[in-house]
Design a protein around this motif. Sequence first.
Motif, PDB file in Angstrom:
ATOM      1  N   GLY A  34      -0.300   9.906   0.646  1.00 16.24           N
ATOM      2  CA  GLY A  34      -1.224   8.964   1.283  1.00 16.24           C
ATOM      3  C   GLY A  34      -1.508   7.669   0.547  1.00 16.24           C
ATOM      4  N   GLY A  35      -0.902   7.453  -0.610  1.00 17.21           N
ATOM      5  CA  GLY A  35      -1.119   6.198  -1.329  1.00 17.21           C
ATOM      6  C   GLY A  35      -2.293   6.265  -2.301  1.00 17.21           C
ATOM      7  N   THR A  36      -2.588   5.134  -2.925  1.00 20.23           N
ATOM      8  CA  THR A  36      -3.599   5.088  -3.990  1.00 20.23           C
ATOM      9  C   THR A  36      -4.913   4.469  -3.522  1.00 20.23           C
ATOM     10  N   VAL A  37      -4.970   4.078  -2.233  1.00 14.11           N
ATOM     11  CA  VAL A  37      -6.155   3.392  -1.731  1.00 14.11           C
ATOM     12  C   VAL A  37      -6.809   4.220  -0.627  1.00 14.11           C
TER      13      VAL A  37
ATOM     14  N   VAL B 168      -2.073   8.721  -6.941  1.00 15.92           N
ATOM     15  CA  VAL B 168      -2.039   9.330  -5.599  1.00 15.92           C
ATOM     16  C   VAL B 168      -2.669  10.732  -5.641  1.00 15.92           C
ATOM     17  N   ALA B 169      -2.366  11.496  -6.675  1.00 15.86           N
ATOM     18  CA  ALA B 169      -2.931  12.850  -6.778  1.00 15.86           C
ATOM     19  C   ALA B 169      -4.458  12.769  -6.824  1.00 15.86           C
ATOM     20  N   THR B 170      -4.993  11.838  -7.615  1.00 14.85           N
ATOM     21  CA  THR B 170      -6.452  11.709  -7.706  1.00 14.85           C
ATOM     22  C   THR B 170      -7.032  11.188  -6.393  1.00 14.85           C
ATOM     23  N   ALA B 171      -6.367  10.214  -5.779  1.00 14.01           N
ATOM     24  CA  ALA B 171      -6.866   9.673  -4.506  1.00 14.01           C
ATOM     25  C   ALA B 171      -6.947  10.763  -3.443  1.00 14.01           C
ATOM     26  N   THR B 172      -5.941  11.630  -3.406  1.00 16.33           N
ATOM     27  CA  THR B 172      -5.909  12.708  -2.409  1.00 16.33           C
ATOM     28  C   THR B 172      -7.088  13.664  -2.637  1.00 16.33           C
ATOM     29  N   GLU B 173      -7.322  13.992  -3.909  1.00 17.42           N
ATOM     30  CA  GLU B 173      -8.422  14.909  -4.247  1.00 17.42           C
ATOM     31  C   GLU B 173      -9.770  14.281  -3.877  1.00 17.42           C
ATOM     32  N   LEU B 174      -9.949  13.009  -4.242  1.00 15.56           N
ATOM     33  CA  LEU B 174     -11.241  12.354  -3.988  1.00 15.56           C
ATOM     34  C   LEU B 174     -11.491  12.162  -2.492  1.00 15.56           C
ATOM     35  N   ALA B 175     -10.435  11.844  -1.740  1.00 10.07           N
ATOM     36  CA  ALA B 175     -10.606  11.647  -0.296  1.00 10.07           C
ATOM     37  C   ALA B 175     -11.148  12.928   0.331  1.00 10.07           C
ATOM     38  N   GLY B 176     -10.591  14.068  -0.077  1.00 11.61           N
ATOM     39  CA  GLY B 176     -11.055  15.358   0.440  1.00 11.61           C
ATOM     40  C   GLY B 176     -12.508  15.612   0.077  1.00 11.61           C
TER      41      GLY B 176
ATOM     42  N   ASN C 218     -14.369  -7.169  13.908  1.00 13.45           N
ATOM     43  CA  ASN C 218     -14.701  -6.058  14.799  1.00 13.45           C
ATOM     44  C   ASN C 218     -13.432  -5.343  15.272  1.00 13.45           C
ATOM     45  N   LEU C 219     -12.467  -6.166  15.693  1.00 13.55           N
ATOM     46  CA  LEU C 219     -11.206  -5.633  16.217  1.00 13.55           C
ATOM     47  C   LEU C 219     -10.504  -4.767  15.173  1.00 13.55           C
ATOM     48  N   LEU C 220     -10.582  -5.186  13.910  1.00 14.73           N
ATOM     49  CA  LEU C 220      -9.862  -4.493  12.839  1.00 14.73           C
ATOM     50  C   LEU C 220     -10.695  -3.389  12.182  1.00 14.73           C
ATOM     51  N   GLY C 221     -11.936  -3.231  12.638  1.00 14.40           N
ATOM     52  CA  GLY C 221     -12.784  -2.177  12.049  1.00 14.40           C
ATOM     53  C   GLY C 221     -13.293  -2.535  10.665  1.00 14.40           C
ATOM     54  N   ILE C 222     -13.345  -3.833  10.361  1.00 14.52           N
ATOM     55  CA  ILE C 222     -13.860  -4.267   9.050  1.00 14.52           C
ATOM     56  C   ILE C 222     -15.369  -4.469   9.194  1.00 14.52           C
ATOM     57  N   THR C 223     -16.084  -3.366   9.026  1.00 10.92           N
ATOM     58  CA  THR C 223     -17.525  -3.321   9.263  1.00 10.92           C
ATOM     59  C   THR C 223     -18.286  -3.639   7.966  1.00 10.92           C
ATOM     60  N   PRO C 224     -19.588  -3.985   8.067  1.00 13.23           N
ATOM     61  CA  PRO C 224     -20.365  -4.313   6.863  1.00 13.23           C
ATOM     62  C   PRO C 224     -20.489  -3.145   5.886  1.00 13.23           C
ATOM     63  N   GLY C 225     -20.376  -1.916   6.384  1.00 12.58           N
ATOM     64  CA  GLY C 225     -20.497  -0.751   5.504  1.00 12.58           C
ATOM     65  C   GLY C 225     -19.172  -0.273   4.926  1.00 12.58           C
ATOM     66  N   LEU C 226     -18.102  -1.025   5.207  1.00 20.32           N
ATOM     67  CA  LEU C 226     -16.767  -0.593   4.754  1.00 20.32           C
ATOM     68  C   LEU C 226     -16.536  -0.944   3.286  1.00 20.32           C
ATOM     69  N   LEU C 227     -16.046   0.023   2.533  1.00 19.85           N
ATOM     70  CA  LEU C 227     -15.692  -0.191   1.129  1.00 19.85           C
ATOM     71  C   LEU C 227     -14.254   0.281   0.904  1.00 19.85           C
ATOM     72  N   ARG C 228     -13.488  -0.527   0.195  1.00 18.23           N
ATOM     73  CA  ARG C 228     -12.107  -0.147  -0.138  1.00 18.23           C
ATOM     74  C   ARG C 228     -12.073   0.331  -1.582  1.00 18.23           C
ATOM     75  N   LEU C 229     -11.477   1.474  -1.791  1.00 15.46           N
ATOM     76  CA  LEU C 229     -11.420   2.069  -3.136  1.00 15.46           C
ATOM     77  C   LEU C 229      -9.977   2.198  -3.588  1.00 15.46           C
ATOM     78  N   SER C 230      -9.654   1.557  -4.695  1.00 13.03           N
ATOM     79  CA  SER C 230      -8.330   1.709  -5.275  1.00 13.03           C
ATOM     80  C   SER C 230      -8.463   2.653  -6.455  1.00 13.03           C
ATOM     81  N   ILE C 231      -7.765   3.776  -6.375  1.00  6.19           N
ATOM     82  CA  ILE C 231      -7.958   4.816  -7.389  1.00  6.19           C
ATOM     83  C   ILE C 231      -7.005   4.618  -8.570  1.00  6.19           C
ATOM     84  N   GLY C 232      -7.578   4.658  -9.754  1.00  4.99           N
ATOM     85  CA  GLY C 232      -6.814   4.406 -10.977  1.00  4.99           C
ATOM     86  C   GLY C 232      -6.452   5.674 -11.720  1.00  4.99           C
TER      87      GLY C 232
ATOM     88  N   PHE D 259       0.820  -1.219   0.000  1.00  2.00           N
ATOM     89  CA  PHE D 259       0.000   0.000   0.000  1.00  2.00           C
ATOM     90  C   PHE D 259       0.853   1.268   0.000  1.00  2.00           C
ATOM     91  N   SER D 260       2.120   1.162   0.419  1.00  4.39           N
ATOM     92  CA  SER D 260       2.997   2.345   0.371  1.00  4.39           C
ATOM     93  C   SER D 260       3.508   2.571  -1.045  1.00  4.39           C
TER      94      SER D 260
END
Length: 275
Positions: free
Chosen positions: A185-188, A145-153, A239-253, A65-66
């Motif tokens: 911050g990476g691409t994810v 990374v540039a797009t991921a940073t913009e979208l996260a904001g 639960n411990l890792l915060g992997i909740t049912p509403g969690l979505l991982r986004l990899s930005i292309g 991820f780095s």
Amino acid sequence: MARFGVQVTLVDGLDLKAWAQAINADTKLVFFESISNPTLEVIDIAAVAGLAHSVGALVVVDNVFSTPVYSKAIPLGADVVIYSATKHIDGQGRGLGGVILGSKEIIRSIVEPFMKHTGGAMSPFNAWMMVKSLETLDLRVRAQVATATELAGLLEYRGDLERVIYPGLPSHPQFALTQVQMGAGGTVLAIDIGSKERAFLMMNALEVILISNNLGDSKSIITHPTTTTHQRLPQDQKNLLGITPGLLRLSIGLESAKDLNFDLQTALDVALPQK
Ligand SMILES: *Cc1c(COP(=O)(O)O)cnc(C)c1O
């Protein structure tokens, strides 16, 4: 690895006291993801390496991820750095591969005999493809990374998501560490929109972003960890890792940030209650 006589102690990667307690004279190796999948906790490589090296243990970092572009893992104290080349290095979803980086001595004495005796060898075609991809790795990852940073904001700005997790956002608990350790911050990124129903509604409303389990690809990809990549984890560990049912991982292309933002905002409007 107990059947090989290896004892493993699991620690909370963010908890340096837990690392200090777990590392003792018998410790041979520590292993961690520099940014954890999928909740994007950033582990302090220099601090963990300091503790490990004080007892002569090797420090092995899964640095996917780095990304190789933003990695300072070796100068920060990692002895071995590994990448899934399936991700940013191929970057186009074509082949499986991996990279193990370390001193000549470690590679010759540990990695090479293992590869020789277990047959884990990349095909020449895949190797050629991965090497070709290195030519564009830097350009691709920096743009992602540039797009991921913009979208996260922009996602955080909506104000109606339960969580927006991105190590390049000042709201991220390890933002300062990320700046030192990577400078970006990476691409994810990850979001939590409250329930599996909403997560599925959102994913199905996307038109540009693909539903898949890869990451680091030039195509943007969305993943629902609870039902796919992390499905097999017991509920208490989720639960411990915060992997909740509403969690979505986004990899930005590499698509236009404008198109991706429109796709995300439209799909979120479908899935979330009207403001
Ligand atoms: C994908 C991934 C792996 C495994 O890599 P493969 O190429 O699928 O074998 C390991 N660590 C992280 C952080 C990954 O994202």
